[in-house]
Design an enzyme around this catalytic site. Structure first.
Site, mmCIF file in Angstrom:
data_model
loop_
_atom_site.group_PDB
_atom_site.id
_atom_site.type_symbol
_atom_site.label_atom_id
_atom_site.label_comp_id
_atom_site.label_asym_id
_atom_site.label_seq_id
_atom_site.Cartn_x
_atom_site.Cartn_y
_atom_site.Cartn_z
ATOM 1 N N ASP A 174 5.553 15.077 58.280
ATOM 2 C CA ASP A 174 5.473 16.544 58.222
ATOM 3 C C ASP A 174 6.015 17.114 56.913
ATOM 4 O O ASP A 174 5.545 18.164 56.455
ATOM 5 C CB ASP A 174 6.180 17.176 59.425
ATOM 6 C CG ASP A 174 7.634 16.757 59.555
ATOM 7 O OD1 ASP A 174 8.084 15.868 58.813
ATOM 8 O OD2 ASP A 174 8.334 17.318 60.425
ATOM 9 N N LYS B 120 11.771 8.953 70.393
ATOM 10 C CA LYS B 120 11.337 10.117 71.184
ATOM 11 C C LYS B 120 10.719 9.734 72.527
ATOM 12 O O LYS B 120 9.781 10.377 72.999
ATOM 13 C CB LYS B 120 10.347 10.970 70.381
ATOM 14 C CG LYS B 120 10.874 11.382 69.006
ATOM 15 C CD LYS B 120 9.796 12.039 68.165
ATOM 16 C CE LYS B 120 10.262 12.223 66.734
ATOM 17 N NZ LYS B 120 9.241 12.804 65.861
#
Length: 498
Positions: free
Chosen positions: A230, A195
Protein backbone atom coordinates in the site's frame (compact mmCIF):
# COMPACT_ATOMS: atom_id res chain seq x y z
CA UNK A 1 -29.35 12.56 84.85
CA UNK A 2 -26.43 15.00 84.89
CA UNK A 3 -23.94 12.16 84.37
CA UNK A 4 -26.01 10.82 81.48
CA UNK A 5 -26.14 14.24 79.85
CA UNK A 6 -22.40 14.71 80.29
CA UNK A 7 -21.77 11.23 78.86
CA UNK A 8 -24.00 11.95 75.89
CA UNK A 9 -22.22 15.24 75.29
CA UNK A 10 -18.85 13.51 75.42
CA UNK A 11 -20.01 10.81 73.00
CA UNK A 12 -21.48 13.48 70.70
CA UNK A 13 -18.26 15.46 70.76
CA UNK A 14 -16.24 12.34 70.10
CA UNK A 15 -18.46 11.50 67.15
CA UNK A 16 -18.01 14.98 65.72
CA UNK A 17 -14.26 14.75 66.23
CA UNK A 18 -14.17 11.31 64.57
CA UNK A 19 -16.30 12.51 61.65
CA UNK A 20 -14.13 15.57 61.25
CA UNK A 21 -11.01 13.45 61.40
CA UNK A 22 -12.45 11.12 58.75
CA UNK A 23 -13.26 14.03 56.46
CA UNK A 24 -9.80 15.53 56.96
CA UNK A 25 -8.21 12.13 56.32
CA UNK A 26 -10.22 11.71 53.09
CA UNK A 27 -9.31 15.17 51.94
CA UNK A 28 -5.65 14.53 52.71
CA UNK A 29 -5.80 11.23 50.82
CA UNK A 30 -7.48 12.98 47.88
CA UNK A 31 -4.91 15.79 47.99
CA UNK A 32 -2.01 13.33 48.26
CA UNK A 33 -3.49 11.29 45.40
CA UNK A 34 -3.84 14.40 43.26
CA UNK A 35 -0.21 15.35 43.98
CA UNK A 36 0.93 11.81 43.08
CA UNK A 37 -1.16 11.88 39.90
CA UNK A 38 0.42 15.14 38.80
CA UNK A 39 3.87 13.72 39.52
CA UNK A 40 3.11 10.80 37.20
CA UNK A 41 1.91 13.19 34.49
CA UNK A 42 4.99 15.42 34.91
CA UNK A 43 7.41 12.47 34.75
CA UNK A 44 5.65 11.08 31.67
CA UNK A 45 5.74 14.45 29.92
CA UNK A 46 9.47 14.82 30.62
CA UNK A 47 10.18 11.29 29.35
CA UNK A 48 8.21 12.00 26.14
CA UNK A 49 9.98 15.29 25.46
CA UNK A 50 10.99 15.85 21.84
CA UNK A 51 13.25 18.88 21.79
CA UNK A 52 14.52 20.31 18.52
CA UNK A 53 17.99 18.85 19.15
CA UNK A 54 16.57 15.39 19.97
CA UNK A 55 14.53 15.39 16.75
CA UNK A 56 17.64 16.34 14.78
CA UNK A 57 19.43 13.35 16.31
CA UNK A 58 16.50 11.06 15.39
CA UNK A 59 16.55 12.37 11.80
CA UNK A 60 20.32 11.83 11.55
CA UNK A 61 19.94 8.29 12.91
CA UNK A 62 17.23 7.59 10.31
CA UNK A 63 19.56 8.76 7.51
CA UNK A 64 22.42 6.57 8.80
CA UNK A 65 20.15 3.51 9.01
CA UNK A 66 18.87 4.16 5.48
CA UNK A 67 22.44 4.08 4.15
CA UNK A 68 23.13 0.86 6.07
CA UNK A 69 19.94 -0.82 4.83
CA UNK A 70 20.75 0.06 1.21
CA UNK A 71 24.31 -1.25 1.57
CA UNK A 72 23.45 -4.86 2.40
CA UNK A 73 20.61 -7.19 3.36
CA UNK A 74 20.35 -7.29 7.14
CA UNK A 75 22.68 -4.32 7.46
CA UNK A 76 20.09 -2.30 9.35
CA UNK A 77 16.84 -2.57 11.30
CA UNK A 78 15.43 -0.78 8.25
CA UNK A 79 14.88 -3.41 5.56
CA UNK A 80 15.05 -0.82 2.71
CA UNK A 81 13.37 -3.28 0.34
CA UNK A 82 13.92 -2.96 -3.39
CA UNK A 83 10.43 -2.73 -4.89
CA UNK A 84 11.45 -3.23 -8.56
CA UNK A 85 9.22 -0.24 -9.34
CA UNK A 86 11.42 1.87 -11.62
CA UNK A 87 8.64 3.63 -13.52
CA UNK A 88 6.08 5.61 -11.55
CA UNK A 89 2.94 6.84 -13.34
CA UNK A 90 3.32 10.03 -15.36
CA UNK A 91 -0.30 10.90 -16.05
CA UNK A 92 0.00 9.86 -19.70
CA UNK A 93 -1.26 6.31 -19.09
CA UNK A 94 -4.28 5.20 -21.10
CA UNK A 95 -6.44 2.12 -21.09
CA UNK A 96 -8.29 -0.27 -18.80
CA UNK A 97 -6.46 -1.61 -15.73
CA UNK A 98 -7.48 -3.73 -12.76
CA UNK A 99 -6.30 -3.94 -9.15
CA UNK A 100 -6.65 -6.64 -6.52
CA UNK A 101 -6.13 -5.52 -2.92
CA UNK A 102 -5.62 -8.43 -0.50
CA UNK A 103 -4.67 -7.27 2.98
CA UNK A 104 -6.99 -8.90 5.50
CA UNK A 105 -10.26 -10.74 5.91
CA UNK A 106 -11.74 -8.77 2.99
CA UNK A 107 -10.32 -8.11 -0.46
CA UNK A 108 -11.21 -5.54 -3.10
CA UNK A 109 -11.26 -5.80 -6.86
CA UNK A 110 -11.13 -2.51 -8.76
CA UNK A 111 -11.02 -1.34 -12.38
CA UNK A 112 -10.11 2.06 -13.77
CA UNK A 113 -10.31 3.53 -17.24
CA UNK A 114 -7.41 5.92 -17.74
CA UNK A 115 -7.73 8.70 -20.33
CA UNK A 116 -4.22 10.08 -20.48
CA UNK A 117 -3.12 13.53 -19.36
CA UNK A 118 -6.39 15.20 -20.35
CA UNK A 119 -8.84 12.57 -19.15
CA UNK A 120 -6.93 11.12 -16.15
CA UNK A 121 -9.30 8.67 -14.37
CA UNK A 122 -12.29 8.55 -16.70
CA UNK A 123 -14.19 5.84 -14.83
CA UNK A 124 -13.71 3.49 -11.87
CA UNK A 125 -15.61 0.72 -10.12
CA UNK A 126 -14.84 -1.66 -7.27
CA UNK A 127 -16.36 -4.46 -5.25
CA UNK A 128 -15.39 -5.66 -1.76
CA UNK A 129 -15.61 -9.35 -0.89
CA UNK A 130 -15.34 -11.14 2.47
CA UNK A 131 -13.14 -14.22 2.66
CA UNK A 132 -14.84 -17.18 4.39
CA UNK A 133 -12.88 -18.00 7.59
CA UNK A 134 -12.30 -21.64 6.56
CA UNK A 135 -10.43 -20.51 3.42
CA UNK A 136 -7.96 -18.53 5.55
CA UNK A 137 -6.59 -21.80 6.93
CA UNK A 138 -7.38 -24.32 4.14
CA UNK A 139 -5.04 -24.47 1.12
CA UNK A 140 -3.32 -22.22 -1.40
CA UNK A 141 -5.47 -23.43 -4.28
CA UNK A 142 -8.72 -23.03 -2.33
CA UNK A 143 -7.93 -19.43 -1.35
CA UNK A 144 -6.71 -18.25 -4.75
CA UNK A 145 -9.48 -20.11 -6.61
CA UNK A 146 -12.03 -18.23 -4.50
CA UNK A 147 -10.35 -14.90 -5.25
CA UNK A 148 -10.04 -15.70 -8.97
CA UNK A 149 -13.70 -16.73 -9.12
CA UNK A 150 -14.79 -13.39 -7.61
CA UNK A 151 -12.46 -11.61 -10.04
CA UNK A 152 -14.11 -13.49 -12.93
CA UNK A 153 -17.56 -12.34 -11.78
CA UNK A 154 -16.33 -8.73 -11.60
CA UNK A 155 -14.79 -8.87 -15.08
CA UNK A 156 -18.04 -10.31 -16.47
CA UNK A 157 -19.85 -7.14 -15.30
CA UNK A 158 -17.49 -4.82 -17.18
CA UNK A 159 -19.82 -2.14 -18.55
CA UNK A 160 -19.76 0.25 -21.53
CA UNK A 161 -17.73 2.82 -19.54
CA UNK A 162 -14.69 0.55 -19.82
CA UNK A 163 -12.89 -0.31 -23.03
CA UNK A 164 -10.17 -2.90 -23.73
CA UNK A 165 -8.60 -2.49 -27.20
CA UNK A 166 -8.96 -5.59 -29.42
CA UNK A 167 -6.15 -8.12 -29.11
CA UNK A 168 -4.92 -6.85 -25.75
CA UNK A 169 -4.86 -8.74 -22.47
CA UNK A 170 -6.27 -7.24 -19.28
CA UNK A 171 -3.58 -6.23 -16.76
CA UNK A 172 -3.74 -6.11 -12.97
CA UNK A 173 -1.84 -4.54 -10.07
CA UNK A 174 -1.76 -6.86 -7.05
CA UNK A 175 -1.56 -5.23 -3.62
CA UNK A 176 -0.51 -8.03 -1.27
CA UNK A 177 -0.12 -6.74 2.29
CA UNK A 178 1.75 -9.68 3.78
CA UNK A 179 5.53 -10.18 4.15
CA UNK A 180 7.04 -11.22 0.80
CA UNK A 181 10.54 -11.47 -0.62
CA UNK A 182 10.07 -9.68 -3.92
CA UNK A 183 12.14 -10.99 -6.84
CA UNK A 184 10.83 -8.76 -9.68
CA UNK A 185 8.13 -6.19 -10.35
CA UNK A 186 5.60 -9.01 -10.69
CA UNK A 187 6.88 -11.85 -8.53
CA UNK A 188 7.46 -12.42 -4.84
CA UNK A 189 7.61 -15.35 -2.42
CA UNK A 190 5.49 -15.36 0.74
CA UNK A 191 7.62 -15.21 3.89
CA UNK A 192 4.78 -15.71 6.38
CA UNK A 193 1.05 -15.16 6.78
CA UNK A 194 -0.33 -12.65 9.30
CA UNK A 195 -3.78 -11.21 10.19
CA UNK A 196 -5.42 -14.57 10.91
CA UNK A 197 -4.27 -16.42 7.75
CA UNK A 198 -2.45 -19.71 8.27
CA UNK A 199 -1.95 -21.75 5.08
CA UNK A 200 1.34 -23.61 5.39
CA UNK A 201 1.63 -24.74 1.78
CA UNK A 202 1.78 -21.12 0.55
CA UNK A 203 4.97 -20.31 2.49
CA UNK A 204 7.90 -19.83 0.11
CA UNK A 205 5.70 -19.81 -3.00
CA UNK A 206 5.38 -16.99 -5.53
CA UNK A 207 1.99 -15.42 -4.80
CA UNK A 208 1.74 -13.93 -8.31
CA UNK A 209 2.27 -17.37 -9.85
CA UNK A 210 -0.40 -18.84 -7.57
CA UNK A 211 -2.90 -16.12 -8.49
CA UNK A 212 -2.08 -16.53 -12.20
CA UNK A 213 -2.67 -20.30 -12.07
CA UNK A 214 -5.99 -19.75 -10.28
CA UNK A 215 -7.08 -17.19 -12.88
CA UNK A 216 -6.26 -19.68 -15.63
CA UNK A 217 -8.32 -22.35 -13.86
CA UNK A 218 -11.27 -19.93 -13.70
CA UNK A 219 -10.90 -18.78 -17.30
CA UNK A 220 -9.72 -15.23 -16.49
CA UNK A 221 -7.32 -13.96 -19.16
CA UNK A 222 -5.38 -11.40 -17.14
CA UNK A 223 -1.68 -10.63 -16.52
CA UNK A 224 -0.34 -9.46 -13.16
CA UNK A 225 1.90 -6.53 -14.14
CA UNK A 226 2.87 -5.34 -10.66
CA UNK A 227 3.09 -6.76 -7.13
CA UNK A 228 3.08 -3.91 -4.62
CA UNK A 229 2.25 -2.89 -1.06
CA UNK A 230 0.00 0.00 0.00
CA UNK A 231 2.89 2.43 0.62
CA UNK A 232 4.28 1.98 -2.89
CA UNK A 233 0.73 2.35 -4.19
CA UNK A 234 0.33 5.62 -2.30
CA UNK A 235 3.54 6.92 -3.90
CA UNK A 236 2.23 5.90 -7.35
CA UNK A 237 -1.16 7.51 -6.77
CA UNK A 238 0.47 10.70 -5.56
CA UNK A 239 2.89 10.84 -8.51
CA UNK A 240 0.04 10.29 -11.01
CA UNK A 241 -1.58 13.57 -9.99
CA UNK A 242 1.58 15.49 -9.09
CA UNK A 243 4.96 14.86 -10.73
CA UNK A 244 6.77 16.42 -7.74
CA UNK A 245 5.72 13.62 -5.33
CA UNK A 246 8.90 11.79 -4.26
CA UNK A 247 7.98 10.36 -0.83
CA UNK A 248 4.93 8.49 0.47
CA UNK A 249 4.13 8.01 4.15
CA UNK A 250 1.42 5.83 5.69
CA UNK A 251 0.21 6.83 9.16
CA UNK A 252 -2.72 4.62 10.03
CA UNK A 253 -3.00 1.51 12.18
CA UNK A 254 0.66 0.95 11.25
CA UNK A 255 3.26 3.17 9.64
CA UNK A 256 5.65 2.94 6.70
CA UNK A 257 7.36 5.08 4.08
CA UNK A 258 8.59 4.72 0.50
CA UNK A 259 10.63 7.07 -1.64
CA UNK A 260 12.39 7.39 -4.99
CA UNK A 261 16.10 6.53 -4.77
CA UNK A 262 18.81 6.81 -7.42
CA UNK A 263 19.52 3.21 -8.48
CA UNK A 264 23.29 3.79 -8.42
CA UNK A 265 23.00 4.75 -4.72
CA UNK A 266 21.87 1.21 -3.81
CA UNK A 267 25.02 -0.88 -3.21
CA UNK A 268 23.03 -4.08 -2.61
CA UNK A 269 21.35 -3.80 -6.06
CA UNK A 270 22.85 -6.59 -8.18
CA UNK A 271 21.04 -6.24 -11.50
CA UNK A 272 21.41 -3.91 -14.46
CA UNK A 273 20.60 -0.33 -13.67
CA UNK A 274 17.04 0.52 -14.79
CA UNK A 275 16.65 2.82 -17.79
CA UNK A 276 14.92 5.43 -15.64
CA UNK A 277 17.89 5.50 -13.27
CA UNK A 278 15.46 5.37 -10.35
CA UNK A 279 14.22 2.69 -7.97
CA UNK A 280 11.42 2.98 -5.42
CA UNK A 281 12.49 1.79 -1.98
CA UNK A 282 10.02 0.35 0.54
CA UNK A 283 11.67 1.40 3.80
CA UNK A 284 9.61 -0.63 6.30
CA UNK A 285 10.46 2.17 8.71
CA UNK A 286 8.19 0.87 11.48
CA UNK A 287 11.17 -1.23 12.57
CA UNK A 288 13.45 1.81 12.97
CA UNK A 289 15.20 1.97 16.32
CA UNK A 290 17.59 4.49 17.86
CA UNK A 291 18.91 5.38 21.32
CA UNK A 292 17.57 8.88 20.63
CA UNK A 293 13.93 7.73 20.60
CA UNK A 294 12.23 8.91 23.82
CA UNK A 295 11.01 5.58 25.18
CA UNK A 296 9.14 5.55 28.50
CA UNK A 297 8.53 2.73 30.98
CA UNK A 298 5.04 2.42 29.49
CA UNK A 299 6.44 1.89 25.98
CA UNK A 300 8.90 -0.73 27.22
CA UNK A 301 6.20 -2.64 29.10
CA UNK A 302 3.86 -2.52 26.08
CA UNK A 303 6.64 -3.79 23.82
CA UNK A 304 7.54 -6.68 26.15
CA UNK A 305 3.89 -7.77 26.30
CA UNK A 306 3.32 -7.39 22.55
CA UNK A 307 3.17 -10.15 19.93
CA UNK A 308 6.49 -8.91 18.47
CA UNK A 309 8.72 -7.79 21.37
CA UNK A 310 11.79 -5.86 20.28
CA UNK A 311 10.35 -5.26 16.80
CA UNK A 312 8.52 -2.30 15.20
CA UNK A 313 9.67 0.04 18.00
CA UNK A 314 9.20 3.20 15.93
CA UNK A 315 5.74 2.08 14.80
CA UNK A 316 4.76 1.56 18.44
CA UNK A 317 5.55 5.22 19.16
CA UNK A 318 3.85 6.88 16.19
CA UNK A 319 1.00 4.73 14.80
CA UNK A 320 -2.70 4.42 15.46
CA UNK A 321 -2.49 0.85 16.71
CA UNK A 322 -0.64 1.92 19.85
CA UNK A 323 -1.30 5.56 20.85
CA UNK A 324 -4.54 4.76 22.71
CA UNK A 325 -2.87 1.84 24.49
CA UNK A 326 -0.02 4.05 25.75
CA UNK A 327 -2.65 6.46 27.16
CA UNK A 328 -4.46 3.56 28.87
CA UNK A 329 -1.26 2.40 30.56
CA UNK A 330 -0.57 5.85 32.02
CA UNK A 331 -4.17 6.16 33.26
CA UNK A 332 -3.92 2.70 34.86
CA UNK A 333 -0.74 3.71 36.73
CA UNK A 334 -2.52 6.83 38.00
CA UNK A 335 -5.53 4.78 39.08
CA UNK A 336 -3.37 2.24 40.92
CA UNK A 337 -0.90 4.60 42.58
CA UNK A 338 -2.86 7.85 42.93
CA UNK A 339 -6.52 6.71 43.19
CA UNK A 340 -7.10 8.92 40.15
CA UNK A 341 -10.57 7.51 39.53
CA UNK A 342 -11.49 6.82 43.17
CA UNK A 343 -10.69 4.22 45.81
CA UNK A 344 -10.99 1.27 43.42
CA UNK A 345 -9.25 0.74 40.09
CA UNK A 346 -11.84 0.57 37.26
CA UNK A 347 -11.75 -3.08 36.05
CA UNK A 348 -12.05 -2.17 32.35
CA UNK A 349 -8.97 0.04 32.60
CA UNK A 350 -6.94 -3.17 33.07
CA UNK A 351 -7.94 -4.53 29.65
CA UNK A 352 -5.14 -4.05 27.06
CA UNK A 353 -6.09 -2.07 23.94
CA UNK A 354 -9.59 -1.28 25.20
CA UNK A 355 -8.86 2.41 24.59
CA UNK A 356 -8.57 2.94 20.83
CA UNK A 357 -6.75 5.81 19.16
CA UNK A 358 -9.95 7.16 17.50
CA UNK A 359 -11.43 7.49 21.03
CA UNK A 360 -8.27 9.24 22.20
CA UNK A 361 -8.58 11.57 19.22
CA UNK A 362 -12.21 12.39 20.09
CA UNK A 363 -11.18 13.30 23.65
CA UNK A 364 -8.20 15.33 22.45
CA UNK A 365 -10.44 17.33 20.10
CA UNK A 366 -13.13 17.97 22.74
CA UNK A 367 -13.71 21.74 22.84
CA UNK A 368 -16.85 21.77 25.00
CA UNK A 369 -16.75 23.86 28.18
CA UNK A 370 -17.11 20.88 30.52
CA UNK A 371 -15.26 18.41 28.23
CA UNK A 372 -18.47 16.42 27.73
CA UNK A 373 -16.94 14.06 25.14
CA UNK A 374 -14.19 13.05 27.59
CA UNK A 375 -16.82 12.24 30.23
CA UNK A 376 -18.84 10.15 27.77
CA UNK A 377 -15.79 8.19 26.58
CA UNK A 378 -14.66 7.52 30.16
CA UNK A 379 -18.09 6.13 30.98
CA UNK A 380 -18.80 4.20 27.78
CA UNK A 381 -15.36 2.63 27.31
CA UNK A 382 -13.90 2.38 30.81
CA UNK A 383 -17.07 2.32 32.93
CA UNK A 384 -15.98 5.40 34.89
CA UNK A 385 -18.96 7.60 35.77
CA UNK A 386 -19.10 11.23 36.90
CA UNK A 387 -15.49 12.21 36.26
CA UNK A 388 -14.81 15.72 37.61
CA UNK A 389 -13.70 18.44 35.21
CA UNK A 390 -10.18 18.49 36.72
CA UNK A 391 -9.81 14.79 35.91
CA UNK A 392 -11.07 15.30 32.35
CA UNK A 393 -8.57 18.11 31.80
CA UNK A 394 -5.71 15.83 32.85
CA UNK A 395 -6.94 13.12 30.44
CA UNK A 396 -6.85 15.68 27.59
CA UNK A 397 -3.36 16.74 28.71
CA UNK A 398 -2.19 13.12 28.47
CA UNK A 399 -3.76 12.75 25.00
CA UNK A 400 -1.77 15.78 23.92
CA UNK A 401 1.51 14.41 25.33
CA UNK A 402 1.12 11.05 23.54
CA UNK A 403 -0.04 12.54 20.21
CA UNK A 404 2.58 15.30 20.21
CA UNK A 405 5.44 12.88 20.75
CA UNK A 406 4.18 10.59 17.97
CA UNK A 407 3.64 13.41 15.48
CA UNK A 408 7.00 15.07 16.16
CA UNK A 409 8.87 11.77 15.81
CA UNK A 410 7.06 11.04 12.53
CA UNK A 411 8.12 14.49 11.31
CA UNK A 412 11.73 13.80 12.32
CA UNK A 413 11.66 10.52 10.39
CA UNK A 414 10.39 12.31 7.28
CA UNK A 415 13.14 14.90 7.71
CA UNK A 416 15.67 12.04 7.85
CA UNK A 417 14.36 10.75 4.50
CA UNK A 418 14.60 14.23 2.98
CA UNK A 419 18.21 14.51 4.22
CA UNK A 420 19.07 11.19 2.53
CA UNK A 421 17.54 12.48 -0.71
CA UNK A 422 19.39 15.79 -0.48
CA UNK A 423 16.11 17.68 -0.25
CA UNK A 424 16.77 19.26 3.14
CA UNK A 425 18.46 22.26 1.53
CA UNK A 426 17.74 24.63 -1.36
CA UNK A 427 20.56 25.18 -3.84
CA UNK A 428 21.02 28.68 -5.32
CA UNK A 429 18.81 29.21 -8.36
CA UNK A 430 17.00 25.88 -7.86
CA UNK A 431 13.20 25.78 -8.21
CA UNK A 432 12.77 22.16 -7.05
CA UNK A 433 9.50 21.28 -5.29
CA UNK A 434 9.24 18.39 -2.85
CA UNK A 435 5.81 16.85 -2.33
CA UNK A 436 5.07 14.16 0.27
CA UNK A 437 2.00 11.97 -0.32
CA UNK A 438 0.38 11.02 2.99
CA UNK A 439 -2.30 8.43 3.65
CA UNK A 440 -3.78 6.55 6.59
CA UNK A 441 -6.62 7.10 9.04
CA UNK A 442 -4.38 8.56 11.75
CA UNK A 443 -3.13 11.34 9.46
CA UNK A 444 -6.53 11.88 7.86
CA UNK A 445 -8.76 11.95 10.96
CA UNK A 446 -6.55 12.95 13.94
CA UNK A 447 -6.17 16.63 13.02
CA UNK A 448 -4.19 17.62 16.16
CA UNK A 449 -1.66 14.92 15.22
CA UNK A 450 -1.40 15.90 11.55
CA UNK A 451 -1.17 19.65 12.33
CA UNK A 452 1.61 18.99 14.82
CA UNK A 453 3.45 16.81 12.29
CA UNK A 454 3.31 19.47 9.58
CA UNK A 455 4.37 22.27 11.94
CA UNK A 456 7.27 20.18 13.28
CA UNK A 457 8.48 19.27 9.79
CA UNK A 458 8.54 22.95 8.84
CA UNK A 459 10.43 23.72 12.06
CA UNK A 460 13.05 21.09 11.16
CA UNK A 461 13.58 21.99 7.50
CA UNK A 462 13.62 25.73 8.10
CA UNK A 463 11.80 28.61 6.45
CA UNK A 464 13.59 28.51 3.09
CA UNK A 465 13.00 24.78 2.40
CA UNK A 466 9.42 25.06 3.73
CA UNK A 467 8.53 27.30 0.81
CA UNK A 468 9.10 24.42 -1.62
CA UNK A 469 7.85 21.58 0.64
CA UNK A 470 4.25 20.38 0.39
CA UNK A 471 2.21 17.61 2.04
CA UNK A 472 -0.75 16.18 0.13
CA UNK A 473 -3.33 13.63 1.17
CA UNK A 474 -3.23 10.76 -1.34
CA UNK A 475 -6.17 8.41 -0.88
CA UNK A 476 -6.50 4.70 -1.78
CA UNK A 477 -2.94 3.77 -2.66
CA UNK A 478 -3.76 0.09 -2.23
CA UNK A 479 -6.49 0.29 -4.90
CA UNK A 480 -6.04 2.98 -7.54
CA UNK A 481 -2.29 3.14 -6.86
CA UNK A 482 -1.92 -0.56 -7.71
CA UNK A 483 -3.92 -0.14 -10.94
CA UNK A 484 -1.71 2.82 -11.92
CA UNK A 485 1.42 0.73 -11.33
CA UNK A 486 -0.02 -1.97 -13.57
CA UNK A 487 -0.35 0.79 -16.20
CA UNK A 488 3.18 2.15 -15.74
CA UNK A 489 4.60 -1.41 -15.99
CA UNK A 490 2.29 -2.59 -18.77
CA UNK A 491 3.57 -5.13 -21.29
CA UNK A 492 2.26 -2.77 -23.97
CA UNK A 493 4.34 0.27 -22.99
CA UNK A 494 5.61 1.93 -26.13
CA UNK A 495 3.09 0.09 -28.29
CA UNK A 496 0.64 2.47 -29.93
CA UNK A 497 -2.99 2.10 -28.87
CA UNK A 498 -5.14 0.24 -31.37
Amino acid sequence: MGRVAVGAAVIGAATVVAATAYIVHRRMRWANGRVKAMEIVKDFEEDCATSYSKLKHVADAMTVEMHAGLASEGGSKLKMLISYVDNLPTGDEKGLFYALDLGGTNFRVLRVQLGGRDGRIVNQEFVEVSIPPNLMVKSTDALFDYIANELAKFVAKEGPGFHLPPGKQRELGFTFSFPVMQTSINSGNLIKWTKGFSIDDTIGRDVVAELTKAMERKGVDMRVSALVNDTIGTLAGGRYFNNDVVVAVILGTGSNAAYVERAQAIPKWQGLLPKSGDMVINMEWGNFRSSHLPLTEYDRAMDIESLNPGEQIFEKLVSGMYLGEILRRVLLRMAEEAAFFGATVPPKLKIPFILKTPDMSSMHHDTSVNLKVVGIKMKEILGISDTPLKTRKIVVQLCNIVATRGARLAAAAIFGVLKKMGRDTVRPGEKQKTVIAMDGGLFEHYSEYSKCLENTLRELVGEQVSESLFIEHANDGSGIGAALLAASHSQYLGVEES
